[in-house]
Design a protein around this motif. Structure first.
Motif, short mmCIF file in Angstrom:
data_model
loop_
_atom_site.label_atom_id
_atom_site.label_comp_id
_atom_site.label_asym_id
_atom_site.label_seq_id
_atom_site.Cartn_x
_atom_site.Cartn_y
_atom_site.Cartn_z
N GLY A 304 0.63 -1.62 0.26
CA GLY A 304 0.24 0.12 -0.16
C GLY A 304 0.75 0.88 0.05
N ILE A 305 0.34 2.04 -0.51
CA ILE A 305 1.36 3.85 -0.33
C ILE A 305 -0.33 4.87 -0.38
N LEU A 306 0.46 5.36 1.15
CA LEU A 306 -0.22 6.63 0.99
C LEU A 306 0.50 7.94 0.41
N LEU A 307 -0.63 8.19 -0.97
CA LEU A 307 -0.26 9.58 -1.25
C LEU A 307 -0.80 10.90 -0.95
N TYR A 308 0.64 11.96 -0.27
CA TYR A 308 0.46 13.28 -0.08
C TYR A 308 0.48 13.90 -1.48
N PRO A 309 -0.47 15.28 -1.45
CA PRO A 309 0.03 16.19 -2.27
C PRO A 309 1.07 16.88 -1.26
N THR A 310 2.50 17.73 -1.78
CA THR A 310 3.32 18.76 -1.21
C THR A 310 3.74 19.97 -2.25
N THR A 311 4.04 21.12 -1.79
CA THR A 311 4.77 22.29 -2.24
C THR A 311 5.91 22.01 -1.66
N GLN A 313 7.95 19.54 1.85
CA GLN A 313 9.03 18.35 2.24
C GLN A 313 8.54 17.24 1.44
N GLU A 314 9.85 16.71 1.15
CA GLU A 314 9.07 15.50 0.56
C GLU A 314 9.37 14.28 0.84
N LEU A 315 8.30 13.03 1.39
CA LEU A 315 8.43 12.47 2.22
C LEU A 315 8.75 10.63 1.43
N ASN A 316 9.66 9.77 1.88
CA ASN A 316 10.01 8.32 1.17
C ASN A 316 9.87 7.38 2.44
N ILE A 317 8.59 7.31 2.90
CA ILE A 317 9.05 6.25 4.67
C ILE A 317 8.17 4.75 3.43
N LYS A 318 9.19 3.63 4.95
CA LYS A 318 8.46 2.56 4.49
C LYS A 318 8.29 1.65 5.68
N TYR A 319 6.75 1.16 5.42
CA TYR A 319 7.20 0.59 6.83
C TYR A 319 6.49 -1.56 6.20
N LYS A 320 6.78 -2.56 7.19
CA LYS A 320 6.52 -3.88 6.74
C LYS A 320 5.61 -3.82 8.22
N ILE A 321 4.22 -4.38 7.87
CA ILE A 321 3.50 -4.27 9.46
C ILE A 321 2.59 -5.53 8.81
N ILE A 325 3.79 -4.13 3.75
CA ILE A 325 4.10 -3.21 2.76
C ILE A 325 4.00 -1.81 2.73
N ILE A 326 3.95 -0.70 3.45
CA ILE A 326 2.59 0.03 3.19
C ILE A 326 3.97 1.33 3.29
N LYS A 327 3.87 2.35 1.86
CA LYS A 327 4.44 3.49 2.32
C LYS A 327 4.08 4.16 2.52
N VAL A 328 4.70 5.70 2.41
CA VAL A 328 4.01 7.03 2.28
C VAL A 328 5.10 7.77 2.01
N LYS A 329 4.11 8.56 0.64
CA LYS A 329 5.10 8.80 -0.74
C LYS A 329 4.35 10.67 -0.68
N THR A 330 5.19 11.55 -1.71
CA THR A 330 4.58 12.97 -1.11
C THR A 330 4.86 12.92 -3.00
N LEU A 331 3.63 14.51 -3.64
CA LEU A 331 4.23 14.34 -4.63
C LEU A 331 3.99 15.65 -4.67
N ASN A 332 4.85 16.47 -5.22
CA ASN A 332 4.99 17.79 -5.21
C ASN A 332 4.51 18.60 -6.87
N LEU A 333 3.64 19.34 -6.04
CA LEU A 333 2.71 19.51 -7.28
C LEU A 333 2.88 21.05 -7.58
N SER A 334 3.59 22.04 -7.00
CA SER A 334 4.48 23.28 -7.58
C SER A 334 5.47 22.41 -8.51
N ALA A 335 5.93 21.26 -8.48
CA ALA A 335 7.39 21.20 -9.59
C ALA A 335 6.53 21.15 -11.16
#
Length: 355
Positions: A304-311, A313-321, A325-335
């Motif tokens: 799974g991925i939690l996908l947040y927008p951001t302008t 800080q970028e996040l690249n987080i990864k856990y195994k629960i 596998i769960i990842k937390v990602k950000t997408l920079n919409l100001s890029a």
């Protein structure tokens, strides 16, 4: 997202194109190279360029039914109504006939929307003048009262499919931007802060992957996940069990990998309960994606991925629960748009390696 975080208007435009699955080569040229400081000016320019293309092609026309009392026969004579209305005493007949006219719903919506935008005090004066000039081409077309039902009645064919992008923009203006009417001016929402942006972000990510991932390898959809209920138990109150509606599910049919993406349009992926506490991930979001993973019946590897927008800080987080596998990602919409494209592709490619 917070008020001081700004997404370039052109990026919002591309998101709109993807969200409605109408991104074609010609759509990329609708705005041109101009820079826009507000969503109103952007959508006005989209309307202007789109309508200019329609004017060159000619307005869409349809046969419309008419019943009218005439001095000359046209179409079919309606004998019963001619007698009932005593038309013969006036040397007339009631006739039913078809007329091939441009005064149809597609063009009526465009004319009405153009009128709405013209009355917005936030619109650039130059764009207002262009819209006023364009409106003259609609002199034979009526304005209508726009509501949700009007858009649901639109039927597309190869003869009018070029209207789809414009109809979607008109619907956005009607349902998402216009909040109230004061005199002869319309007040618009701040599009960035409006709830419509959450829906736009979700649909954009879904259709981006549908368009750019190879269909022979990937299945991209947004199914409901059923709760993994114990079949040997007498479950009572099923109607109260909430539905698990996914935002984006990507299945690699060669590698047998399922990736469940939950899009979250939040100001930040991290929050703190008080000023002294360090910021943490939003717990409800983690619980939600974990519920999706634990109840998925996919016969393969599930992540799974939690996908947040951001302008910022970028996040690249990864856990195994629970072996998931769960990842937390950000997408920079100001890029730049090219960077957004690469980031989305890299997110799913990186997720292929889930072991």
């Amino acid at each position: 997202m917070s008020e001081d975080q700004k997404i370039p208007i052109k990026n919002i435009y591309y998101m709109i194109c993807y969200a409605w699955n109408t991104l074609k080569i010609e759509d990329k040229t609708l705005v041109g190279i101009e820079k826009f400081d507000s969503i109103y000016n952007l959508l006005a320019k989209v309307i202007i360029n789109g309508v200019n293309n329609i004017i060159k092609r000619g307005f869409h026309r349809e046969y419309t039914d008419h019943k009218e009392e005439l001095t000359m026969v046209r179409g079919k004579i309606d004998i019963m109504n001619s007698i009932r209305q005593q038309s013969l005493t006036r040397k007339r007949l009631v006739c039913d006939y078809d007329e091939f006219k441009s005064n149809v719903c597609f063009n009526q919506i465009l004319k009405t929307t153009i009128g709405m935008i013209i009355r917005s005090h936030d619109l650039d004066d130059g764009l207002r003048k262009e819209l006023i000039d364009i409106k003259y081409y609609f002199s034979q077309i009526d304005e209508i009262k726009i509501n949700v039902r009007v858009f649901s009645l639109l039927k597309y064919s190869r003869n009018n499919i070029h209207y789809k992008m414009l109809m979607n923009v008109c619907e956005l203006i009607y349902s998402g931007l216009i909040t109230n009417e004061s005199g002869n001016k319309f007040k618009f929402h701040d599009f960035i802060r409006d709830k419509q942006m959450e829906k736009l972000y979700e649909k954009f990510v879904l259709n981006f992957y549908k368009k750019h991932l190879r269909a022979e390898v990937y299945k991209v959809h947004s199914p409901k996940i059923k709760w993994d209920l114990d079949k040997n138990f007498n479950n009572i109150g099923m109607e109260y069990l909430p539905e698990m509606r996914t935002d984006v599910v990507i299945e690699n049919e060669l590698e047998h990998i399922q990736t469940i993406i939950d899009t979250k349009y939040y100001a930040s992926a991290l929050k703190s309960r008080n000023f002294s506490e360090s910021k943490k991930l939003i717990s409800d979001n983690l619980y939600q994606i974990l519920a999706y993973l634990n109840n998925s019946n996919y016969l393969g590897t599930v992540s799974g991925i939690l996908l947040y927008p951001t302008t910022e800080q970028e996040l690249n987080i990864k856990y195994k629960i629970n072996d998931k596998i769960i990842k937390v990602k950000t997408l920079n919409l100001s890029a730049d748009w090219e960077e957004i494209y690469k980031r989305l592709i890299n997110i799913i490619n990186a997720d292929e390696n889930v072991c």
